[in-house]
Design a protein around this motif. Structure first.
Motif, PDB file in Angstrom:
ATOM      1  N   GLY A 289      -0.322  32.775 -11.171  1.00 42.95           N
ATOM      2  CA  GLY A 289      -0.391  32.117 -12.479  1.00 42.95           C
ATOM      3  C   GLY A 289       0.490  32.750 -13.529  1.00 42.95           C
ATOM      4  N   ASP A 290       1.504  33.499 -13.101  1.00 46.45           N
ATOM      5  CA  ASP A 290       2.418  34.173 -14.026  1.00 46.45           C
ATOM      6  C   ASP A 290       3.545  33.215 -14.412  1.00 46.45           C
ATOM      7  OD1 ASP A 290       4.065  35.850 -15.436  1.00 46.45           O
ATOM      8  OD2 ASP A 290       4.074  37.461 -13.942  1.00 46.45           O
ATOM      9  N   MET A 291       3.287  32.366 -15.409  1.00 46.07           N
ATOM     10  CA  MET A 291       4.242  31.333 -15.789  1.00 46.07           C
ATOM     11  C   MET A 291       5.520  31.899 -16.411  1.00 46.07           C
ATOM     12  SD  MET A 291       3.112  28.522 -14.726  1.00 46.07           S
ATOM     13  CE  MET A 291       2.458  29.457 -13.331  1.00 46.07           C
ATOM     14  N   ALA A 292       5.406  33.017 -17.093  1.00 39.50           N
ATOM     15  CA  ALA A 292       6.599  33.647 -17.672  1.00 39.50           C
ATOM     16  C   ALA A 292       7.570  34.064 -16.566  1.00 39.50           C
ATOM     17  CB  ALA A 292       6.198  34.858 -18.514  1.00 39.50           C
ATOM     18  N   ALA A 293       7.012  34.628 -15.495  1.00 36.81           N
ATOM     19  CA  ALA A 293       7.846  35.037 -14.361  1.00 36.81           C
ATOM     20  C   ALA A 293       8.448  33.823 -13.654  1.00 36.81           C
ATOM     21  CB  ALA A 293       7.021  35.855 -13.374  1.00 36.81           C
ATOM     22  N   VAL A 294       7.675  32.735 -13.539  1.00 34.15           N
ATOM     23  CA  VAL A 294       8.167  31.506 -12.899  1.00 34.15           C
ATOM     24  C   VAL A 294       9.347  30.943 -13.693  1.00 34.15           C
ATOM     25  CG1 VAL A 294       7.602  29.104 -12.343  1.00 34.15           C
ATOM     26  CG2 VAL A 294       5.979  30.921 -11.797  1.00 34.15           C
ATOM     27  N   LYS A 295       9.218  30.916 -15.020  1.00 36.96           N
ATOM     28  CA  LYS A 295      10.323  30.445 -15.869  1.00 36.96           C
ATOM     29  C   LYS A 295      11.558  31.323 -15.699  1.00 36.96           C
ATOM     30  CE  LYS A 295       7.423  28.303 -19.438  1.00 36.96           C
ATOM     31  NZ  LYS A 295       6.992  28.333 -20.848  1.00 36.96           N
ATOM     32  N   GLY A 296      11.322  32.634 -15.623  1.00 33.61           N
ATOM     33  CA  GLY A 296      12.434  33.556 -15.426  1.00 33.61           C
ATOM     34  C   GLY A 296      13.139  33.323 -14.102  1.00 33.61           C
ATOM     35  N   LEU A 297      12.360  33.087 -13.035  1.00 31.10           N
ATOM     36  CA  LEU A 297      12.935  32.823 -11.714  1.00 31.10           C
ATOM     37  C   LEU A 297      13.720  31.516 -11.713  1.00 31.10           C
ATOM     38  CD1 LEU A 297       9.975  33.875  -9.388  1.00 31.10           C
ATOM     39  CD2 LEU A 297      12.204  34.988  -9.530  1.00 31.10           C
ATOM     40  N   TYR A 298      13.194  30.534 -12.409  1.00 34.60           N
ATOM     41  CA  TYR A 298      13.844  29.215 -12.490  1.00 34.60           C
ATOM     42  C   TYR A 298      15.254  29.354 -13.075  1.00 34.60           C
ATOM     43  CZ  TYR A 298      14.586  24.389 -14.124  1.00 34.60           C
ATOM     44  OH  TYR A 298      15.090  23.138 -14.371  1.00 34.60           O
ATOM     45  N   LEU A 299      15.343  30.018 -14.216  1.00 30.87           N
ATOM     46  CA  LEU A 299      16.638  30.193 -14.868  1.00 30.87           C
ATOM     47  C   LEU A 299      17.549  31.134 -14.093  1.00 30.87           C
ATOM     48  CD1 LEU A 299      15.447  30.444 -18.583  1.00 30.87           C
ATOM     49  CD2 LEU A 299      16.626  28.525 -17.504  1.00 30.87           C
ATOM     50  N   ARG A 300      16.962  32.236 -13.600  1.00 30.60           N
ATOM     51  CA  ARG A 300      17.770  33.223 -12.876  1.00 30.60           C
ATOM     52  C   ARG A 300      18.349  32.624 -11.593  1.00 30.60           C
ATOM     53  NH1 ARG A 300      14.478  38.012 -10.612  1.00 30.60           N
ATOM     54  NH2 ARG A 300      13.445  37.650 -12.600  1.00 30.60           N
ATOM     55  N   LEU A 302      18.859  29.355 -10.814  1.00 32.83           N
ATOM     56  CA  LEU A 302      19.878  28.337 -11.083  1.00 32.83           C
ATOM     57  C   LEU A 302      21.186  28.977 -11.531  1.00 32.83           C
ATOM     58  CD1 LEU A 302      18.130  25.315 -12.861  1.00 32.83           C
ATOM     59  CD2 LEU A 302      19.383  25.306 -10.711  1.00 32.83           C
ATOM     60  N   ARG A 303      21.082  30.005 -12.369  1.00 34.45           N
ATOM     61  CA  ARG A 303      22.284  30.694 -12.841  1.00 34.45           C
ATOM     62  C   ARG A 303      23.014  31.359 -11.668  1.00 34.45           C
ATOM     63  NH1 ARG A 303      20.045  33.429 -16.830  1.00 34.45           N
ATOM     64  NH2 ARG A 303      19.888  35.426 -15.739  1.00 34.45           N
ATOM     65  N   LEU A 304      22.264  32.028 -10.814  1.00 36.28           N
ATOM     66  CA  LEU A 304      22.866  32.690  -9.656  1.00 36.28           C
ATOM     67  C   LEU A 304      23.493  31.670  -8.713  1.00 36.28           C
ATOM     68  CD1 LEU A 304      23.342  35.278  -8.033  1.00 36.28           C
ATOM     69  CD2 LEU A 304      21.057  35.008  -7.049  1.00 36.28           C
ATOM     70  N   LEU A 305      22.789  30.558  -8.500  1.00 34.38           N
ATOM     71  CA  LEU A 305      23.312  29.508  -7.633  1.00 34.38           C
ATOM     72  C   LEU A 305      24.624  28.958  -8.184  1.00 34.38           C
ATOM     73  CD1 LEU A 305      22.518  27.927  -5.055  1.00 34.38           C
ATOM     74  CD2 LEU A 305      21.457  26.225  -6.527  1.00 34.38           C
ATOM     75  N   TYR A 306      24.672  28.744  -9.487  1.00 35.32           N
ATOM     76  CA  TYR A 306      25.888  28.219 -10.118  1.00 35.32           C
ATOM     77  C   TYR A 306      27.038  29.217 -10.010  1.00 35.32           C
ATOM     78  CZ  TYR A 306      28.885  25.914 -13.511  1.00 35.32           C
ATOM     79  OH  TYR A 306      29.943  25.273 -14.111  1.00 35.32           O
ATOM     80  N   LYS A 440      28.096  31.056 -22.148  1.00 40.41           N
ATOM     81  CA  LYS A 440      28.886  31.914 -21.264  1.00 40.41           C
ATOM     82  C   LYS A 440      29.217  31.178 -19.963  1.00 40.41           C
ATOM     83  CE  LYS A 440      27.468  36.256 -20.883  1.00 40.41           C
ATOM     84  NZ  LYS A 440      26.549  37.424 -20.833  1.00 40.41           N
ATOM     85  N   MET A 441      28.270  30.370 -19.475  1.00 41.90           N
ATOM     86  CA  MET A 441      28.513  29.565 -18.273  1.00 41.90           C
ATOM     87  C   MET A 441      29.635  28.562 -18.520  1.00 41.90           C
ATOM     88  SD  MET A 441      26.631  30.200 -15.596  1.00 41.90           S
ATOM     89  CE  MET A 441      25.106  30.981 -15.092  1.00 41.90           C
ATOM     90  N   VAL A 442      29.618  27.937 -19.685  1.00 36.60           N
ATOM     91  CA  VAL A 442      30.662  26.971 -20.039  1.00 36.60           C
ATOM     92  C   VAL A 442      32.025  27.659 -20.097  1.00 36.60           C
ATOM     93  CG1 VAL A 442      31.508  25.418 -21.841  1.00 36.60           C
ATOM     94  CG2 VAL A 442      29.065  25.469 -21.286  1.00 36.60           C
ATOM     95  N   CYS A 443      32.072  28.817 -20.752  1.00 38.18           N
ATOM     96  CA  CYS A 443      33.328  29.583 -20.843  1.00 38.18           C
ATOM     97  C   CYS A 443      33.815  30.009 -19.467  1.00 38.18           C
ATOM     98  CB  CYS A 443      33.138  30.800 -21.736  1.00 38.18           C
ATOM     99  SG  CYS A 443      32.837  30.401 -23.467  1.00 38.18           S
ATOM    100  N   LEU A 444      32.876  30.436 -18.613  1.00 37.90           N
ATOM    101  CA  LEU A 444      33.224  30.853 -17.252  1.00 37.90           C
ATOM    102  C   LEU A 444      33.843  29.691 -16.472  1.00 37.90           C
ATOM    103  CD1 LEU A 444      32.961  33.064 -14.976  1.00 37.90           C
ATOM    104  CD2 LEU A 444      30.766  31.996 -14.410  1.00 37.90           C
TER     105      LEU A 444
END
Length: 505
Positions: A289-300, A302-306, A440-444
């Motif tokens: 039930g650690d939603m903060a960690a789930v949100k962090g994993l979601y963004l991390r 997707l960013r890593l995948l990109y 930063k993603m856009v610039c990259l």
């Protein structure tokens, strides 16, 4: 935890090797038969058996695993009943597809009577029975997985692709294209008997049939059918591609297949690498039930995948022709026309890399939330609605390119729907307090596209291998410099890990 990571790493390596041998088979078909009707016959004949294998085998196996630890029945009896259910089901389905061979080949693949039709029918007859062994093999892998024998199950796919490759290519020099039909059947047999040997010491294992009319089998169907529907929808991209390419010039069938496989190969490997690391953590944090960690994993994630997929996608876009020439252009069957049509399709399909990988990744968050139907609905809308609409609108003017654009647009729309629903329903926001990272993603992206365009415009080497190697190295160095200049945390974390390993040694 270290043991789990080692297992995951080993399984990932084996899966990559298995994919490599599968891709190599496609390369050899292209080398031997180019984009001729011989290649089209092999590709068309394998379409339906492969579709049934992935959809039905995957659904039954996932359902079996999910019920295995919940059922109150004796494990041996549950395994016997499930074996009976799967064997009878896939045997009946395969028999129906064999009985209705002629209408399937004539109406779906649009092949009329003649030499091409007889060749396709012969290949289909050889390949279709392999479906039974492939589906049962998938289930046997599930039996091994629930008992912690991950290496055997993952190694079986390597056995299949390797034996399929060796037998098919060897026989093709003796009996021609029909060798690929024989190879498909014998390759499936190799995997099946390898797994039969592997499960001989598994707990509760038995191949004795048992009447499946019990609650656990009703639950098996209840769980399997939605998964089957979702898997079928995802795999329909291939069936739709085959249907429309068979309306065009014969070269379109194999060219679309080759371009699709080339774009999917790096995307699938990179997606697997990210999912292997993130998904176990996601399941754990969601369960806690650690939603903060789930949100962090979601963004991390997707960013890593990109960060991993985008540079390959852009490189394929600008260097499609040299890549196709290196992979396929050898022998007298693959000519300049084959390179032209395949490389043009690869340019378009390269745009799908991130969207297809991200769609699979984001779907995992729906599964973690216990929501398996929403991704199915979105896939159904995009695959059967957006995809077909784009193809129908463009195919008259753009031919095979329309099929590639259908995949691009539908995959992008599917990604938008998945991300938007996650944000609305579960508050997983793509841009939320991380606007700087997004910029930063856009610039990259803009910076790397500029670098790759300049490299493509100004570096031209006649020797194709030298050209590919030099352009790849230069673009990747430019990409690394951009990551450093923009201070991406992922790169800094990798540098820290490498330093630690070096210091330990």
């Amino acid at each position: 935890m270290n043991r789990i990571l080692k297992i995951v790493g080993a399984v990932a390596v084996v899966n990559i090797l298995a994919r490599l041998f599968g891709f190599l088979r496609e390369v050899i078909i292209g080398t031997q038969y180019g984009t001729t009707e011989l290649a089209a016959s092999i590709i068309n004949a394998y379409t339906i058996p492969n579709f049934l294998y992935l959809v039905i085998g995957g659904a039954f196996t996932t359902a079996f695993i999910s019920i295995y630890h919940k059922t109150t029945a004796a494990r041996t009896e549950y395994i016997r009943r499930t074996f009976t259910t799967i064997f009878v089901s896939i045997a009946i389905i395969s028999l129906l597809f064999i009985v209705f061979t002629e209408p399937i080949l004539q109406r779906y693949f649009q092949v009329s009577a003649g030499e091409e039709y007889e060749r396709l029918k012969s290949l289909y007859y050889w390949m279709m029975p392999s479906t039974i062994m492939l589906v049962l093999s998938t289930w046997l892998s599930g039996v091994l997985n629930v008992q912690g024998k991950f290496h055997l199950s993952s190694f079986s796919v390597l056995i299949y692709n390797l034996s399929f490759l060796i037998i098919s290519v060897g026989l093709s020099f003796i009996i021609g294209p029909i060798g690929y039909g024989v190879g498909a059947l014998l390759g499936a047999a190799c995997m099946f008997f390898f797994l039969v040997f592997g499960v001989r010491k598994a707990e509760h294992m038995s191949f004795r049939p048992m009447l499946p009319n019990t609650e656990d089998q009703k639950e098996l169907w209840k769980v399997a059918l939605p998964i089957m529907l979702g898997g079928a929808t995802a795999q329909m991209y291939i069936l739709i591609q085959r249907f429309f390419t068979n309306m065009l010039d014969v070269s379109a069938v194999s060219a679309v297949n080759y371009a699709t496989k080339m774009s999917q190969f790096p995307q699938a490997i990179l997606m697997t690498a990210v999912t292997t690391v993130i998904f176990p953590l996601l399941s754990k944090k969601e369960g806690e039930g650690d939603m903060a960690a789930v949100k962090g994993l979601y963004l991390r994630g997707l960013r890593l995948l990109y960060i991993l997929v985008m540079p390959i996608s852009v490189y394929f876009y600008f260097q499609a022709e040299p890549i196709v020439r290196i992979v396929f252009e050898r022998g007298d069957k693959w000519d300049a026309a084959s390179t032209a049509i395949t490389s043009q399709l690869l340019v378009i399909f390269s745009i799908t890399m991130f969207f297809l990988a991200a769609n699979m990744y984001v779907t995992r968050f729906y599964y973690a939330k216990g929501n398996s139907m929403t991704p199915v609905i979105f896939s159904f809308i995009t695959v059967f609605g957006v995809n077909i609409a784009v193809i129908q609108l463009m195919i008259g003017e753009y031919g095979a390119d329309a099929i590639a654009w259908g995949t691009v647009v539908s995959a992008a729309v599917n990604f938008i729907l998945l991300v938007a629903w996650l944000q609305w329903k579960y508050k997983l926001k793509l841009v939320d307090g991380n606007l700087l990272q997004f910029m930063k993603m856009v610039c990259l992206t803009v910076g790397y596209i500029a670098i790759t365009w300049l490299v493509t415009a100004y570096i031209q080497i006649d020797f194709i291998w030298a050209h590919a190697i030099v352009t790849f190295i230069v673009t990747m160095l430019g990409y690394a410099l951009l990551l450093i200049a923009l201070r991406f945390s992922e790169l800094q974390q990798m540098i820290v890990k490498v330093k630690k390993k070096v210091l330990k040694k």
